[in-house]
Design a protein around this motif. Structure first.
Motif, PDB file in Angstrom:
ATOM      1  N   THR A   1       2.593   3.715  -7.335  1.00 49.14           N
ATOM      2  CA  THR A   1       2.376   4.283  -6.011  1.00 49.14           C
ATOM      3  C   THR A   1       0.926   4.719  -5.848  1.00 49.14           C
ATOM      4  N   TRP A   2       0.410   5.396  -6.848  1.00 52.04           N
ATOM      5  CA  TRP A   2      -0.988   5.840  -6.791  1.00 52.04           C
ATOM      6  C   TRP A   2      -1.924   4.640  -6.819  1.00 52.04           C
ATOM      7  N   ALA A   3      -1.644   3.674  -7.654  1.00 52.67           N
ATOM      8  CA  ALA A   3      -2.533   2.509  -7.790  1.00 52.67           C
ATOM      9  C   ALA A   3      -2.606   1.704  -6.496  1.00 52.67           C
ATOM     10  N   VAL A   4      -1.469   1.396  -5.882  1.00 52.08           N
ATOM     11  CA  VAL A   4      -1.497   0.544  -4.686  1.00 52.08           C
ATOM     12  C   VAL A   4      -2.066   1.279  -3.484  1.00 52.08           C
ATOM     13  N   GLY A   5      -2.128   2.598  -3.562  1.00 49.70           N
ATOM     14  CA  GLY A   5      -2.747   3.367  -2.490  1.00 49.70           C
ATOM     15  C   GLY A   5      -4.223   3.603  -2.708  1.00 49.70           C
ATOM     16  N   SER A   6      -4.743   3.160  -3.848  1.00 52.68           N
ATOM     17  CA  SER A   6      -6.130   3.451  -4.198  1.00 52.68           C
ATOM     18  C   SER A   6      -7.067   2.254  -4.085  1.00 52.68           C
TER      19      SER A   6
ATOM     20  N   TYR B   1      -0.845  -4.972 -11.005  1.00 54.67           N
ATOM     21  CA  TYR B   1      -0.178  -3.822 -11.618  1.00 54.67           C
ATOM     22  C   TYR B   1       1.179  -4.160 -12.223  1.00 54.67           C
ATOM     23  N   GLY B   2       1.533  -5.441 -12.253  1.00 53.27           N
ATOM     24  CA  GLY B   2       2.799  -5.846 -12.861  1.00 53.27           C
ATOM     25  C   GLY B   2       4.021  -5.339 -12.120  1.00 53.27           C
ATOM     26  N   ILE B   3       3.940  -5.281 -10.799  1.00 54.34           N
ATOM     27  CA  ILE B   3       5.052  -4.781  -9.990  1.00 54.34           C
ATOM     28  C   ILE B   3       6.022  -5.941  -9.729  1.00 54.34           C
TER      29      ILE B   3
ATOM     30  N   MET C   1       0.857  -1.187   0.000  1.00 51.68           N
ATOM     31  CA  MET C   1       0.000   0.000   0.000  1.00 51.68           C
ATOM     32  C   MET C   1       0.891   1.233   0.000  1.00 51.68           C
ATOM     33  N   ALA C   2       0.346   2.343  -0.424  1.00 53.03           N
ATOM     34  CA  ALA C   2       1.067   3.615  -0.370  1.00 53.03           C
ATOM     35  C   ALA C   2       0.652   4.356   0.891  1.00 53.03           C
TER      36      ALA C   2
ATOM     37  N   GLY D   1      -1.869  15.126  -2.376  1.00 49.35           N
ATOM     38  CA  GLY D   1      -3.292  14.825  -2.241  1.00 49.35           C
ATOM     39  C   GLY D   1      -3.939  14.594  -3.581  1.00 49.35           C
ATOM     40  N   ALA D   2      -4.958  13.727  -3.581  1.00 46.06           N
ATOM     41  CA  ALA D   2      -5.780  13.465  -4.768  1.00 46.06           C
ATOM     42  C   ALA D   2      -4.967  13.031  -5.989  1.00 46.06           C
ATOM     43  N   GLY D   3      -3.941  12.218  -5.782  1.00 46.03           N
ATOM     44  CA  GLY D   3      -3.155  11.704  -6.911  1.00 46.03           C
ATOM     45  C   GLY D   3      -2.160  12.673  -7.499  1.00 46.03           C
ATOM     46  N   THR D   4      -1.926  13.777  -6.817  1.00 46.76           N
ATOM     47  CA  THR D   4      -0.961  14.762  -7.297  1.00 46.76           C
ATOM     48  C   THR D   4       0.317  14.640  -6.480  1.00 46.76           C
ATOM     49  N   PHE D   5       1.445  14.572  -7.187  1.00 48.29           N
ATOM     50  CA  PHE D   5       2.748  14.427  -6.537  1.00 48.29           C
ATOM     51  C   PHE D   5       3.676  15.527  -7.022  1.00 48.29           C
ATOM     52  N   VAL D   6       4.685  15.840  -6.225  1.00 46.20           N
ATOM     53  CA  VAL D   6       5.826  16.624  -6.676  1.00 46.20           C
ATOM     54  C   VAL D   6       7.044  15.752  -6.402  1.00 46.20           C
TER      55      VAL D   6
END
Length: 189
Positions: free
Chosen positions: A85-90, A102-104, A37-38, A175-180
């Motif tokens: 990262t986004w997928a496993v946290g969602s 997800y082919g990880i 999970m993320a 937040g909300a799938g946005t990363f820096v």
């Protein structure tokens, strides 16, 4: 005119929490199933012995596995792993294996039997294997919490992060799938 704007209370934690997003791996010894999970909330809390705090919601399968088995892995993903990262946290891993979904690329770790992501050329994983120290409200204990930390030598040199390749920077969830990503290195003095 003030440059400060009000922040909704449910977004207040985002003002403080822009450290690296992590992926937490766990393993169900009973069913032999793995999970990932993320998590956006993690931080070091002590140097000796090295201890970290992670926040894992009590309703998640990851939390259930950590409490049952007392161990987890922390993976710090690089930019190339943003979608994973986004997928496993969602989604929850209770129903399906997120590594397969997800082919990880993953192997079972030799020390604690936890799932370890296979470092790929542009992913730049940093890995900690840990045993659960305590949950808020637990009586403190002092197990061996980091039996074998590891880091990608391209970005962790002489005990410090050194980001010279943008593709290897860490992710920071806003937040909300946005990363820096981690930015340019600045040295004081």
């Amino acid at each position: 005119m003030s440059q400060f704007i009000p922040v909704e209370l449910h977004h207040a934690s985002r003002l403080l929490n822009h450290g690296p997003t992590v992926m937490i791996t766990s393993f169900d010894e009973q069913s032999q199933r793995r999970n990932i999970m993320a998590a956006a909330w993690s931080m070091p809390v002590e140097f000796e012995p090295p201890r970290v705090a992670i926040v894992v919601d009590k309703s998640t399968w990851t939390r259930e596995l950590i409490e049952r088995n007392g161990k987890f892995g922390i993976v710090i993903p690089g930019v190339a792993a943003t979608n994973w990262t986004w997928a496993v946290g969602s989604v929850s891993g209770r129903e399906e294996d997120k590594f397969n979904c997800y082919g990880i690329p993953v192997v079972r770790g030799p020390v604690l039997g936890l799932p370890l992501l296979i470092p790929l050329r542009q992913i730049a994983y940093r890995i900690f294997l840990a045993r659960k120290l305590q949950v808020a409200g637990d009586t403190p204990s002092t197990p061996d919490i980091f039996p074998r930390p590891a880091a990608d030598a391209r970005v962790f040199v002489e005990g410090r992060w050194q980001f010279d390749d943008d593709k290897l920077n860490t992710l920071h969830h806003l937040g909300a799938g946005t990363f820096v990503t981690s930015g340019k290195r600045v040295t004081a003095g």
